[in-house]
Scaffold this motif. Structure first.
Motif, mmCIF file in Angstrom:
data_model
loop_
_atom_site.group_PDB
_atom_site.id
_atom_site.type_symbol
_atom_site.label_atom_id
_atom_site.label_comp_id
_atom_site.label_asym_id
_atom_site.label_seq_id
_atom_site.Cartn_x
_atom_site.Cartn_y
_atom_site.Cartn_z
ATOM 1 N N LYS A 196 38.056 39.491 48.120
ATOM 2 C CA LYS A 196 37.400 39.851 48.798
ATOM 3 C C LYS A 196 38.612 40.802 49.189
ATOM 4 O O LYS A 196 39.448 42.415 49.717
ATOM 5 C CB LYS A 196 36.392 40.011 49.921
ATOM 6 N N ASP A 197 39.937 39.501 49.312
ATOM 7 C CA ASP A 197 40.817 40.013 49.633
ATOM 8 C C ASP A 197 41.786 40.764 48.111
ATOM 9 O O ASP A 197 43.553 40.430 48.614
ATOM 10 C CB ASP A 197 42.053 39.156 49.923
ATOM 11 N N GLY A 198 41.384 40.499 47.620
ATOM 12 C CA GLY A 198 42.880 41.591 46.416
ATOM 13 C C GLY A 198 42.488 40.257 45.075
ATOM 14 O O GLY A 198 43.221 41.134 43.748
ATOM 15 N N GLY A 199 41.777 39.331 44.856
ATOM 16 C CA GLY A 199 41.963 38.531 43.586
ATOM 17 C C GLY A 199 42.081 37.291 44.675
ATOM 18 O O GLY A 199 42.875 36.809 44.917
ATOM 19 N N TYR A 200 42.475 36.702 43.507
ATOM 20 C CA TYR A 200 43.199 35.216 42.741
ATOM 21 C C TYR A 200 44.033 34.669 43.663
ATOM 22 O O TYR A 200 44.874 35.787 43.472
ATOM 23 C CB TYR A 200 43.533 34.501 41.414
ATOM 24 N N ASP A 201 44.750 33.977 44.333
ATOM 25 C CA ASP A 201 45.857 33.702 45.405
ATOM 26 C C ASP A 201 46.377 31.768 45.117
ATOM 27 O O ASP A 201 45.908 31.391 46.066
ATOM 28 C CB ASP A 201 45.408 33.840 46.625
ATOM 29 N N ARG A 202 47.652 31.984 44.727
ATOM 30 C CA ARG A 202 47.856 30.605 44.423
ATOM 31 C C ARG A 202 47.496 29.773 45.377
ATOM 32 O O ARG A 202 47.996 28.797 46.047
ATOM 33 C CB ARG A 202 48.266 30.450 43.274
ATOM 34 N N GLY A 203 48.819 30.433 46.580
ATOM 35 C CA GLY A 203 49.310 29.546 47.932
ATOM 36 C C GLY A 203 47.844 29.253 48.746
ATOM 37 O O GLY A 203 48.650 28.239 49.262
ATOM 38 N N ARG A 204 46.861 29.999 48.826
ATOM 39 C CA ARG A 204 45.657 30.018 49.902
ATOM 40 C C ARG A 204 44.917 29.104 48.475
ATOM 41 O O ARG A 204 44.536 27.799 49.468
ATOM 42 C CB ARG A 204 44.889 31.724 49.199
#
Length: 396
Positions: free
Chosen positions: A124-132
């Motif tokens: 929902k927030d734009g896709g894969y996020d390594r940090g998250r």
């Protein structure tokens, strides 16, 4: 038809794999994502009252549907119903064989796990996020340590085989086979890596590439009972999947079956899911792809462990500085694949972008059935693997 020197080579309708759809759909017509999916002739709601087999046929499909020629050469027969945790239910009104109506419980999809919530939020927030992703698993150090130990154990076993094979003639080496087995055991992310390596003889030897190619089409299937349970849950059906074929903890074995027939095991098994061939009560063959249980947890955990390990390697001054970026690109694609709703949108977009050719067919999601993150039901298109084509057909 496609012609070569005046002879018919293969049908004009060419089916393209879903993995290619996601890669190429971004090249064109992004606006088509809001276009309704193509209607299919195979329409049927889960509340169908058909109780008979199509044309009097057995509910188990013919030998051509049998998995014994497709899933690692082994037939996977349906087991009897077993005791399991009761699913959440709700009341729905359906028709009985006599034409009356009754209220009966209906399956509902289970609540999202923490891993599935993480995936949904990132998408929902734009896709894969390594940090998250890494922060999420930082609060679960035990899982990360256990998984890291799994990877290290596989590495140690492979290293021993690799060294022993140095003194063995190429035709007797087992390293490719052992590598394939280890990657398959490690799960979806490792299998994806193996699929990529199978096309890269410049990185590993040709002999190992050949040993890894089965990962592209014939991974170890997961349990049939579990697949049937997911079908029933995701399609919100509390009765038999097909005549005489009930999922475990079936709420109403006397209810109208969802399909007229189903293959007695998976037709194909891939890294993230496996496919069954089903037949509607109207006699139309369709493909049901079911996601592997626990795939979301496995994928998110593995990428968190790999990203953390590569970060530590690069901080120490070793390795290529682009490794993390490469992993980010791969992870972003795999995260998209974890939601079959993306596949449905990509199929529609890709079909529209190639419509002008006139001879390319992209299997479309079937209307009348629930589309979910874990299950997609599409048109069945007959075809052959590229490796099964003759030289003349391949060049055509």
């Amino acid at each position: 038809m496609v012609q070569c020197h005046g002879e018919k080579i293969f049908s004009r309708r060419v089916a393209l794999p879903s993995a290619l759809l996601g890669l190429l759909a971004s090249l064109d017509v992004a606006s088509a994502l809001n276009t309704p999916l193509k209607p299919s002739q195979a329409r049927r709601t889960p509340a169908s009252t058909h109780l008979h087999d199509v044309n009097g046929q057995s509910p188990v499909l013919s030998d051509a549907f049998s998995p014994d020629k497709h899933a690692n050469g082994q037939s996977a027969h349906l087991a009897s119903a077993s005791t399991a945790t009761a699913s959440a239910t709700r009341t729905t009104r359906s028709m009985t064989a006599s034409g009356g109506s009754v209220d009966r419980p209906r399956r509902m999809p289970p609540p999202l796990s923490d891993y599935e919530k993480l995936l949904e939020e990132m998408m929902k927030d734009g896709g894969y996020d390594r940090g998250r992703l890494v922060r999420f698993f930082a609060s679960r150090p035990g899982q990360c340590a256990t998984r890291a130990a799994d990877f290290f154990g596989a590495y140690q076993r492979l290293k021993a085989v690799w060294e022993a094979d140095q003194a063995v003639p190429p035709e007797q080496r087992q390293r490719g086979k052992i590598l394939r087995q280890e990657l398959a055991a490690l799960g979806p992310v490792a299998v994806k890596l193996g699929q990529t390596l199978s096309q890269r003889p410049d990185i590993i030897s040709e002999e190992v590439c050949e040993a890894l190619k089965p990962l592209q089409t014939s991974n170890t299937p997961f349990d049939n009972d579990e697949a049937l349970r997911i079908m029933a849950t995701e399609l919100e059906h509390d009765g038999p999947i097909a005549p005489g074929v009930c999922p475990p903890d079936c709420d109403d074995p006397d209810a109208p079956p969802l399909f007229a027939a189903i293959s007695d095991g998976p037709i194909a098994s891939a890294s993230l899911g496996q496919v069954y061939r089903v037949r509607s009560h109207e006699g139309v063959d369709m493909a049901v792809k079911v996601q592997r249980p626990g795939a979301v947890r496995q994928v998110t955990l593995d990428f968190a462990v790999i990203a953390s390990a590569l970060w530590a390697v690069q901080r120490s001054g070793w390795g290529n500085g682009d490794l993390l970026e490469i992993i980010d690109i791969v992870a972003a694609g795999v995260f998209e694949e974890l939601d079959y709703r993306n596949e449905a949108r990509n199929a529609e977009t890709f079909a529209r972008s190639l419509q002008f050719l006139g001879y390319v067919a992209v299997p479309q999601p079937v209307q009348g059935y629930r589309l979910s993150r874990r299950l997609i039901l599409t048109e069945w298109v007959k075809g052959r693997h590229l490796e099964d084509l003759s030289r003349e057909e391949g060049l055509a």
